[in-house]
Enzyme design. Sequence first.
Site, PDB file in Angstrom:
ATOM      1  N   ALA A   4       0.842  -1.210   0.000  1.00  0.00           N
ATOM      2  CA  ALA A   4       0.000   0.000   0.000  1.00  0.00           C
ATOM      3  C   ALA A   4       0.875   1.257   0.000  1.00  0.00           C
ATOM      4  CB  ALA A   4      -0.966  -0.035   1.178  1.00  0.00           C
ATOM      5  N   SER A   5       0.424   2.285   0.680  1.00  0.00           N
ATOM      6  CA  SER A   5       1.082   3.595   0.575  1.00  0.00           C
ATOM      7  C   SER A   5       2.424   3.686   1.289  1.00  0.00           C
ATOM      8  CB  SER A   5       0.146   4.679   1.121  1.00  0.00           C
ATOM      9  OG  SER A   5      -1.032   4.757   0.342  1.00  0.00           O
TER      10      SER A   5
END
Length: 653
Positions: free
Chosen positions: A330-331
């Site tokens: 993810a981020s």
Amino acid sequence: MSPRRIVIRNHSAEANLFARRTFIAFSGVVLVLLILFANVYTLQVESFEKYQTRSNSNRIKLLPVAPNRGLIYDRHGVLLADNKPVYSLEVIAEDVDDIKASIAQVSKLLNISADRQSKFFKSMKRKRRFKPVELHSRLSDQQVALFSVNQHKYPGIYVNARLKRYYPFSDLTTHNLGYVARINRRDAKKLEQAGKAENYAATYGIGKLGIEKYYEDMLHGTIGHQEVEVNNQGRVIRTLNYTPPVPGKDLTLTLDIELQMIAKRALSGKRGAIVAMDPRTGGILAMYSNPSYDGNLFVHGISTKNYKKLLESKDLPLINRSVQSGYPPASTVKPFLALTGLEENVITPKTEVYDPGWYQLKGLPNKYRDWLPWGHGKVNLTKAIEQSCNIYFYDLAFKLGITKISNMMERFGFGDYTGLDIYEENKAIMPSVAWKRARYNQSWYTGETLSVGIGQSFWTVTPLQLTQALTTLVNKGERKIPHLLKAKSELIIESSGNAYHQITPIEYEPRAPLKLRDDKNWDIVLNAMHNTVQKLGATAHKPFKGSTYDASGKTGSAQVARRKQGEKYDAKTTSENKRDNAMFIAFAPFDKPEIVIAVAIENVAKGGGATNAAPVARQIMDQYFGDRVITSKKRNVKPKIATDIAATPQEAD
């Protein structure tokens, strides 16, 4: 009828015949005696050494003596793996008058089951009567005390003590230490092939996982021998010589057991993993996977019921999530992608992208959404990391392309083994055009590149890989090898008889550094991560509010299940195994990092990385820094309340 003829005996002929026969018989006796004496001479004189050796081999036996296994300590000297005496009840059948009656009485006294009694009698039939047979293993202290008081009533039955592995912190350290268990046929075959079987002649167990397996040769030690004289029945009469075994080396790990305790407490009731590393050395400070299991269960042989329970658990406690589970990053990988964009001259720190809340490729109907429905407006690199703006990184990934992304991420160690000193490690997946062709025999699509830009699609990482990559980032390209072993201790016995432990620190050479075209790019990304924690309104500011140390980090919320275009995610209505994962990476202090952390929490019920994973990292750092107050010397970030986004109905990463 003619009269019978009278034959006159020839005494001279008879005498000659007798003499000849006597000579032949005497010659035969002499010949046999000569042969007998020649054979005696051969046995007693010429072959004396040969037959003396054979005689001694029947009279003298060499019995192996197992060495004590090396102990394992944490970085502060706390004992993590011990050798604990285990008491067993043993019986020498020939010393017991009425074996059946005695076994029945002892079993009633110590509450020994009928099943154990049956196994004892079966084992007794396979052994000689003067050899000890185990009736009960792992006697409790109460059972030992009770039998000791009554032992005079049961001649031939006694308590024997052996050293077996014991892990005082049970499930807290299992995924790191592994465990020792009985040597099976497969182990014996491998030892035979490696030429080590002789050294394990008296050894009960062998390392099966983790540190116990990786450093088995260090921990095991060297076998000793006891030279004994036996009679023709094989009974030991006396000891002639004794060569003591050499105990295994004691190991000191980089782990901090107090950090492990905090990690376990922080993950209580959750599935996930925490890895904390010292970026200056690569030493693992904490590595905990939840749920775990008690390695002591395997030392004495785990029951079928307990093993089946572990295998069938939906929480998969046997998996070390720190190094074996592949999570979408993810981020948390946005800082690494930003660095790639700077390095490839695709963007500059001032490059701006307009974020209306969605991103769309020309000619395609699909819209790639931002976490903030109404978007962030104009966003530059720093703000994109602070606010975790998906649109900025969709655009960046499109400009870079999957090949440049995968090439740079591989330099950070994604998609490969980290080199940690345990065998149970997963490479995870760093996707590329070649990877997809080899795996699925399919072409790579641009839409997949956009998903990779926010740490989704096929991309998976282990928490340890995230920690290793972050270590390289905060060290500005200097790459460390993650490791658990800090030092080894060996018992040295001098000729004078004095003994002492020699401690040898383990040194690890760093890997070839990751070099950039412009070293300023390191600071641009690191400063943005610093803002992410220290700046009011940034995604990770709230969890670290009030901390006494200067932390930096990046949040992430990983989508687990595929969703339809335009489908709104609601954790309450989504089945547990399809809920998002919460991710977070952090380091502190900002100027001279002492600790880097990666946290992964599976299928959270509400919120993302900021709500679930960042507070876990905060607890680890609070324990590590204690009362120390550390502030940044490089910068004094002033919050920009007017332009920063406050709490929103839908939380950022």
